[in-house]
Design an enzyme around this catalytic site. Structure first.
Site, PDB file in Angstrom:
ATOM      1  N   TYR A  91      95.048  52.370   1.108  1.00  0.00           N
ATOM      2  CA  TYR A  91      95.340  50.743   1.365  1.00  0.00           C
ATOM      3  C   TYR A  91      94.228  50.018   0.382  1.00  0.00           C
ATOM      4  O   TYR A  91      94.617  49.029  -0.098  1.00  0.00           O
ATOM      5  CB  TYR A  91      94.882  50.505   2.660  1.00  0.00           C
ATOM      6  CG  TYR A  91      95.944  51.126   3.744  1.00  0.00           C
ATOM      7  CD1 TYR A  91      95.798  52.400   4.276  1.00  0.00           C
ATOM      8  CD2 TYR A  91      96.928  50.273   4.121  1.00  0.00           C
ATOM      9  CE1 TYR A  91      96.580  52.877   5.172  1.00  0.00           C
ATOM     10  CE2 TYR A  91      97.900  50.789   5.082  1.00  0.00           C
ATOM     11  CZ  TYR A  91      97.798  51.942   5.591  1.00  0.00           C
ATOM     12  OH  TYR A  91      98.360  52.756   6.319  1.00  0.00           O
ATOM     13  N   LYS A 150      94.059  66.272   5.986  1.00  0.00           N
ATOM     14  CA  LYS A 150      94.852  67.140   5.251  1.00  0.00           C
ATOM     15  C   LYS A 150      94.269  67.968   4.371  1.00  0.00           C
ATOM     16  O   LYS A 150      94.348  67.959   3.032  1.00  0.00           O
ATOM     17  CB  LYS A 150      95.987  66.268   4.643  1.00  0.00           C
ATOM     18  CG  LYS A 150      97.060  67.014   4.086  1.00  0.00           C
ATOM     19  CD  LYS A 150      98.336  67.700   5.040  1.00  0.00           C
ATOM     20  CE  LYS A 150      99.268  68.472   4.550  1.00  0.00           C
ATOM     21  NZ  LYS A 150      99.830  69.334   5.347  1.00  0.00           N
ATOM     22  N   ASP A 182     100.030  66.933   9.998  1.00  0.00           N
ATOM     23  CA  ASP A 182     101.333  67.305  10.327  1.00  0.00           C
ATOM     24  C   ASP A 182     101.157  68.124  11.759  1.00  0.00           C
ATOM     25  O   ASP A 182     102.038  67.853  12.666  1.00  0.00           O
ATOM     26  CB  ASP A 182     102.155  68.437   9.388  1.00  0.00           C
ATOM     27  CG  ASP A 182     100.952  69.478   8.467  1.00  0.00           C
ATOM     28  OD1 ASP A 182      99.780  69.205   8.609  1.00  0.00           O
ATOM     29  OD2 ASP A 182     101.460  70.215   7.863  1.00  0.00           O
ATOM     30  N   ASP A 191      97.240  55.295  11.048  1.00  0.00           N
ATOM     31  CA  ASP A 191      98.337  54.050  11.139  1.00  0.00           C
ATOM     32  C   ASP A 191      99.679  54.690  11.588  1.00  0.00           C
ATOM     33  O   ASP A 191     100.245  54.307  12.473  1.00  0.00           O
ATOM     34  CB  ASP A 191      98.772  53.500   9.704  1.00  0.00           C
ATOM     35  CG  ASP A 191      99.521  52.510   9.546  1.00  0.00           C
ATOM     36  OD1 ASP A 191      99.954  51.927  10.578  1.00  0.00           O
ATOM     37  OD2 ASP A 191      99.863  51.758   8.437  1.00  0.00           O
ATOM     38  N   ASP A 243     101.155  55.032  15.911  1.00  0.00           N
ATOM     39  CA  ASP A 243     102.496  54.219  16.267  1.00  0.00           C
ATOM     40  C   ASP A 243     103.254  55.331  16.860  1.00  0.00           C
ATOM     41  O   ASP A 243     103.934  55.071  17.847  1.00  0.00           O
ATOM     42  CB  ASP A 243     103.308  54.118  14.898  1.00  0.00           C
ATOM     43  CG  ASP A 243     103.205  52.603  15.009  1.00  0.00           C
ATOM     44  OD1 ASP A 243     102.167  51.680  15.417  1.00  0.00           O
ATOM     45  OD2 ASP A 243     104.171  51.807  13.841  1.00  0.00           O
TER      46      ASP A 243
END
Ligand code: NAD
Length: 356
Positions: A142, A189, A221, A245, A249
């Site tokens: 970001y 990751k 993942d 993020d 959700d």
């Protein structure tokens, strides 16, 4: 206790839901003998329309002078359909997080028993799930360098993390784990990304200071899969901005609806409290938005920024009672909900106030 709160309602349903959040804060002040004063400030599309700037200087000044911020949402379809627009509502939110140094986003995911059946996950896998996410807020893709090359045909966003950024959020997450079930899962990751390898290294170092906390590391993942397969295995989860993020959700489905989830963005000064949902233009102005995420955000404010534990519990308890009484907003109702128990935003607010 005297506290000064800035209400930044923002766009879309932000206005509707923060109205209820503020009413609940007022009732709490009255009930527990506190004095809450308020100011309002603009952000997002509303601020662009009024001033041309998604984050007017006045909003930053008022926010810095306050004890806490009750935030609604930012966003407008005009910009969603125009990715090339240079001035955008979300710059307001990213900007205020940066200006106030809000580096940790806390998202509690706790299912109210009454909503066990409104989740898309089977109740037997869900009952008792209680997760506290820590999403890093000021780094990652970001805020890394971004741009285009090759005549605009290639684009990049750099994923950058520094040691101190990882350390400060890891410390907050470990501190929280110590007050809960003493389990922490760090998500990265690290098999592919260098920034994730630094992330993991730093979390492992911080872990040495918390020998009582059981730590595991998961790749994003695998974490995304495990969250649906067995949500109860998680207690505190700490992760970067992008992975957080997406993961939060996904986790919102555990709670049944985006309209139920609150969040706190904190740093070392003023905290900002907001629902995780956006401005929801499909339902703006219809009076059907679920205000409970805003109300639960107000509860987080009472707890985290003001240290008012009993007051926060009273709010959560009122939400629980309203749900137990069968009242639902449209998003959390199901085929079995009697029509007269399906309430709009304002009526849901009235029920809450009556329970308080
Ligand atoms: P959204 O969260 O606004 O809505 C997703 C879906 O959930 C919609 O169908 C909406 O009606 C429903 N929903 C959301 N909140 C609800 C509530 N309180 N009660 C009932 N139903 C609710 O996400 P989106 O549609 O992807 O984005 C809409 C706009 O919001 C975009 O402009 C986006 O950029 C912005 N956005 C802002 C934030 C934020 O301010 N923090 C977060 C996400 C999206």
């Amino acid at each position: 206790m005297k506290k000064h709160i800035v209400v930044i309602a923002g766009d879309g349903i932000g206005q509707e839901v923060t109205t209820v959040g503020k009413q609940v804060l007022d009732r709490i002040a009255e009930k527990f003998g506190h004095e809450f004063t308020y100011d309002e400030a603009l952000i997002g599309h509303a601020a662009i329309e009024a001033t041309g700037n998604p984050l007017p200087e006045e909003t930053v000044t008022k926010s810095k002078q306050s004890d806490a911020i009750l935030f609604g949402a930012v966003g407008h379809p005009k910009y969603d359909n125009d990715p090339s627009a240079k001035v955008r509502p979300e710059q307001g939110l990213l900007g205020i997080r940066k200006a106030l140094g809000l580096y940790a986003n806390l998202r509690p995911i706790k299912l109210f028993d009454e909503l066990l059946h409104s989740s898309s996950i089977k109740p037997e896998f869900l009952q008792g799930a209680d997760i506290l996410f820590f999403r890093e807020l000021t780094g990652d893709v970001y805020f890394g360098e971004k741009g285009r090359k090759d005549d605009g045909n290639t684009a990049y966003d750099l994923m950058i993390y520094s040691r101190y950024e990882v350390e400060r959020i890891a410390v907050k997450a470990f501190d929280a784990a110590m007050t809960r079930r003493k389990k922490l899962c760090s998500v990265d990751k690290a098999n592919v990304l260098e920034s994730s390898r630094l992330w993991r290294e730093v979390v492992q170092e911080v872990a040495k200071r918390y020998p009582e906390v059981e730590v595991e590391h998961q790749f994003i993942d695998a974490a995304a899969m495990l969250l649906i397969k067995d949500p109860r295995r998680f207690d505190v989860v700490v992760t970067g901005n992008l992975f957080g993020d997406i993961l939060t959700d996904e986790a919102s489905q555990i709670a049944g609806s985006m309209g139920m989830l609150a969040s706190a963005s904190v740093g070392d000064t003023t905290g900002l409290y907001e629902p995780i949902h956006g401005s929801a233009h499909d339902i703006t102005g219809k009076g059907v938005a679920n205000p409970l995420a805003s109300v639960l955000s107000a509860a987080l404010m009472l707890d985290i920024s003001f240290g008012m534990k009993a007051e926060a519990e009273a709010v959560v308890d009122a939400v629980d009672q309203v749900l137990k009484a069968g009242f639902r907003t449209r998003d959390i109702a199901d085929a079995n909900t009697p029509k007269d128990l399906i309430l709009g935003t304002e009526a849901m607010g009235k029920q809450l106030l009556s329970k308080l």
